[in-house]
Scaffold this motif. Structure first.
Motif, PDB file in Angstrom:
ATOM      1  N   ILE A   1       0.865  -1.183   0.000  1.00  0.00           N
ATOM      2  CA  ILE A   1       0.000   0.000   0.000  1.00  0.00           C
ATOM      3  C   ILE A   1       0.903   1.236   0.000  1.00  0.00           C
ATOM      4  CG2 ILE A   1      -1.817   1.243   1.225  1.00  0.00           C
ATOM      5  CD1 ILE A   1      -2.506  -1.505   2.562  1.00  0.00           C
ATOM      6  N   LYS A   2       0.991   1.896  -1.154  1.00  0.00           N
ATOM      7  CA  LYS A   2       1.845   3.081  -1.279  1.00  0.00           C
ATOM      8  C   LYS A   2       1.209   4.278  -0.555  1.00  0.00           C
ATOM      9  CE  LYS A   2       4.296   5.941  -4.612  1.00  0.00           C
ATOM     10  NZ  LYS A   2       4.594   6.150  -6.025  1.00  0.00           N
ATOM     11  N   TYR A   3      -0.090   4.498  -0.780  1.00  0.00           N
ATOM     12  CA  TYR A   3      -0.848   5.544  -0.093  1.00  0.00           C
ATOM     13  C   TYR A   3      -2.117   4.922   0.449  1.00  0.00           C
ATOM     14  CZ  TYR A   3       2.078   8.717  -2.826  1.00  0.00           C
ATOM     15  OH  TYR A   3       3.139   9.366  -3.389  1.00  0.00           O
ATOM     16  N   PRO A   4      -2.301   4.963   1.781  1.00  0.00           N
ATOM     17  CA  PRO A   4      -3.573   4.458   2.321  1.00  0.00           C
ATOM     18  C   PRO A   4      -4.700   5.369   1.865  1.00  0.00           C
ATOM     19  CG  PRO A   4      -1.997   4.861   4.098  1.00  0.00           C
ATOM     20  CD  PRO A   4      -1.398   5.379   2.854  1.00  0.00           C
TER      21      PRO A   4
ATOM     22  N   ALA B   1      -7.027   4.455  -2.201  1.00  0.00           N
ATOM     23  CA  ALA B   1      -5.696   3.924  -1.855  1.00  0.00           C
ATOM     24  C   ALA B   1      -4.939   3.656  -3.153  1.00  0.00           C
ATOM     25  CB  ALA B   1      -5.846   2.639  -1.057  1.00  0.00           C
TER      26      ALA B   1
ATOM     27  N   SER C   1       0.216  -4.656   3.713  1.00  0.00           N
ATOM     28  CA  SER C   1       1.169  -3.837   4.464  1.00  0.00           C
ATOM     29  C   SER C   1       1.585  -2.618   3.648  1.00  0.00           C
ATOM     30  CB  SER C   1       2.400  -4.665   4.857  1.00  0.00           C
ATOM     31  OG  SER C   1       3.083  -5.084   3.709  1.00  0.00           O
ATOM     32  N   THR C   2       2.230  -1.680   4.345  1.00  0.00           N
ATOM     33  CA  THR C   2       2.647  -0.440   3.694  1.00  0.00           C
ATOM     34  C   THR C   2       4.103  -0.491   3.232  1.00  0.00           C
ATOM     35  OG1 THR C   2       3.191   0.508   5.845  1.00  0.00           O
ATOM     36  CG2 THR C   2       0.996   1.006   4.963  1.00  0.00           C
ATOM     37  N   SER C   3       4.695  -1.670   3.307  1.00  0.00           N
ATOM     38  CA  SER C   3       6.058  -1.845   2.813  1.00  0.00           C
ATOM     39  C   SER C   3       6.249  -3.297   2.380  1.00  0.00           C
ATOM     40  CB  SER C   3       7.084  -1.458   3.890  1.00  0.00           C
ATOM     41  OG  SER C   3       6.949  -2.331   4.992  1.00  0.00           O
TER      42      SER C   3
ATOM     43  N   CYS D   1      -1.798   1.197  -4.771  1.00  0.00           N
ATOM     44  CA  CYS D   1      -0.918   0.040  -4.606  1.00  0.00           C
ATOM     45  C   CYS D   1       0.279   0.172  -5.541  1.00  0.00           C
ATOM     46  CB  CYS D   1      -1.664  -1.248  -4.955  1.00  0.00           C
ATOM     47  SG  CYS D   1      -3.134  -1.547  -3.962  1.00  0.00           S
TER      48      CYS D   1
END
Length: 165
Positions: free
Chosen positions: A132-135, A142, A157-159, A144
């Motif tokens: 997830i690049k930007y929630p 969002a 996850s965000t990374s 991806c």
């Protein structure tokens, strides 16, 4: 004598303009040549004014409202915040204001309206191998992105996590 004639002429013009509804202000409406006062917020028209009576207004009841001066025969129906459209109620309807809908968690607004939202959509879920690049926010989707080579993510996850060797 000329003065009385001028005053009479002015009164005649004013009287006839009023009779034809020209004298109605933004707080009145014209009907049958009369200017009737509008009903206030939270009420609706019950009976037009006559030569002897003023406008009769009654309160909006049930799930109805009016949010401006009016001469509506019926109050407007309150908006229902449909969870099927990703919405929840953030401000209940009153006799003088409509319901304000907000966005359910996991959704973002695609149709903002008067401080609320009329339609929302679910955030996309990222796929395995993406992060997830930007929630998402209440008003933006969002975003991806694919994980770099030699890393992985389950999509939630965000990374990305580097592969172990």
């Amino acid at each position: 004598m000329l003065y009385i004639f001028q005053v009479s002429a002015i009164l005649f013009i004013l009287f006839h303009k009023h009779d034809r509804g020209y004298a109605c202000s933004s707080t009145g409406y014209e009907i049958d040549g009369r200017c009737c006062p509008l009903c206030s917020h939270g009420t609706r028209l019950y009976q037009d004014c006559t030569g002897n009576t003023t406008t009769i207004c009654v309160s909006c009841v049930g799930s109805t409202f009016t949010d401006k001066l009016n001469h509506f025969i019926k109050c407007q129906s309150c908006t229902m915040c449909d969870p099927g459209f990703g919405l929840k109620t953030v401000k209940e309807c009153t006799a003088s204001s409509d319901t304000v809908c907000g966005v359910l968690e996991g959704n973002y607004c695609v149709d903002p309206y008067e401080g609320g939202c009329r339609l929302a959509q679910k955030y996309p879920t990222c796929k395995p191998g993406q992060f997830i690049k930007y929630p998402g926010t209440g008003s933006a989707d969002a975003e991806c992105e694919n994980c770099p080579e030699n890393s992985y993510s389950n999509g939630s996850s965000t990374s990305c996590t580097p592969h172990t060797e």
